[in-house]
Design a protein around this motif. Sequence first.
Motif, PDB file in Angstrom:
ATOM      1  N   SER B   3       0.217  -1.582   0.105  1.00 53.03           N
ATOM      2  CA  SER B   3       0.121  -0.440  -0.062  1.00 53.03           C
ATOM      3  C   SER B   3       1.136   1.478   0.341  1.00 53.03           C
ATOM      4  O   SER B   3       1.637   1.053   0.676  1.00 53.03           O
ATOM      5  N   ARG B  27      -8.162   1.906  -6.583  1.00 45.65           N
ATOM      6  CA  ARG B  27      -7.304   0.959  -5.896  1.00 45.65           C
ATOM      7  C   ARG B  27      -8.217  -0.651  -6.852  1.00 45.65           C
ATOM      8  O   ARG B  27      -9.209   0.152  -6.480  1.00 45.65           O
ATOM      9  N   ASP B  47      -3.002   0.087  -5.269  1.00 45.40           N
ATOM     10  CA  ASP B  47      -3.392   1.560  -5.535  1.00 45.40           C
ATOM     11  C   ASP B  47      -2.428   2.366  -6.010  1.00 45.40           C
ATOM     12  O   ASP B  47      -1.088   2.388  -6.222  1.00 45.40           O
TER      13      ASP B  47
END
Lengths: 290, 255
Positions: B3, B27, B47
Amino acid sequence: MIAGPQTLTRSSSSGTAAAAGPAGSRGTAGGRAALRWGIRAASLLAAAGLWQALTAADARLWLRFDRLPTLGEIAERFAGQLTTPLYYLDLLQSLIRILTGFGLAAVAGITAGILVARSRRAGDVLLPLLEAVRPIPAIALVPIAILLFPTDEQGIVFITFTAAFFPVTVSTRHAVRALPTIWEEAVRTLGGTRRHVLWNVVLPGILPGVFGGLSVGMGVAWICVISAEMISGEFGVGYRTWHAYTVVDYPGVIVGMITIGVLGWLTSAAIELIGRRATRWLPRAEGSRR
Amino acid sequence: MTSVAESATGRAEAGSTAAGGAGLAFRLERAGLGYGRDAVLRDVELDVAPGEVLVVVGASGSGKSTLLRALAGLLPPREGRILAGGREVTGPSADRAMVFQDDGLLPWRSVRRNVELPLRIRGVSRGERGRAAREWIEKVGLDGFAGHLPRELSGGMRQRVQLARALVGAPRAVLMDEPFGALDAQTRVGMQRLLLDVLRDTSATVVFVTHDVDEALLLGDRVAVLGRTGVRAVLDVPDGDDARTNLRERILEEL
């Protein structure tokens, strides 16, 4: 049916001017072009000369030319016709019929073609109907047209409409299906809705294909309007041509044929011209006119 | 995978304070993408931070374009979810403009009318449209070509028009599908420079697909490497030539 009279008109008008063609210089590009034009003119002239020889001699070789008029008789009759108001009335009547029928067919055909190609539901409803009626030549609908419509006029327009409708619908449908998806995707990723895609992608994008269908449609519309006039008209070049035949006015028949040919050529040329204007964005590809 | 919202770059932070819509975050959650019965990509986790330039590299057939089309909303995911700005993507939107490899312009519209198209769709007034289009045509260096049709332009010029058309509507994300892939090497360098130049003034998120690793390192804040099975790695592009050379090696290994 349409090519014949055209050949005759061309030969009589352009014969003298082009006869000097082949004498030009050889080898250069200009010379070669002149030679080719000379050959084309000579071809027309030869056909006209053959006609003249056969009809003047009242030839009866298996084919019988003895009752067909000579070029002189045709020209004389044509000059006479051009001074009568009736001739122009006929011309106008036929033009109104063809433009009404063809115009309605263009609008309806493009609409139906797009609907069928873009909407599955519309396709399910309309396609079976279209496919069931399409194989029937429009001219075979004459009895139905007479029964269905209060006046002959409407019947003739109906026949013309039906004749032109199918080529336009079919070519529109194919043109919609052949559209590259990238244009639609481009418009949708710019926020465009289905309506935007229709106006900004589908309608302009199908024009090249649609104009092909319009050309074919105009051709069959003329066939049908002339046939229908011959069967049931009271005015119009088709009616007048057939009428000339029934009263043994054979030069009048040829004049009618030439008139029909010229009208057909003019309307096709108009469509071609509009089509070229509307599709100027296409990568230049010559070939349709040569 | 990793992430990385926190590793958003300086440009993104500057962007979020700039006028106009801020960059869009993407995302992908366990997304499966493909056409018909064939899955091209499975279990994609990715992401994209607001305002960053993420370059997706991969061999042909690795699903780069598929991924991009899914982000654009042109291809619904077969499984999983795709979020743009926290909302599930259900179709294309003016927020996510796309630049295609070639032939994405409407050939019957002049340069000016192609560039005006997104504003026209949005119902912007004629005068406003003209002004914005002129400004962008100038910005991409096509002064004097506003009246030309796409077929009268070179491949590089057409891509300039596409760039102007994509950006004139101030989208929150620009998705670019090998936009310079069909250009010769020299033209490509010019276009890359122009792109960097133009992006400096926007806050839009950019997802850029290419098979050219050097292009990826030049343009990207981060590089996502696609392999046969999906996203193999997402790597930050460092400053400094040595670090970049190392990263280049690393990417070529992953491919």
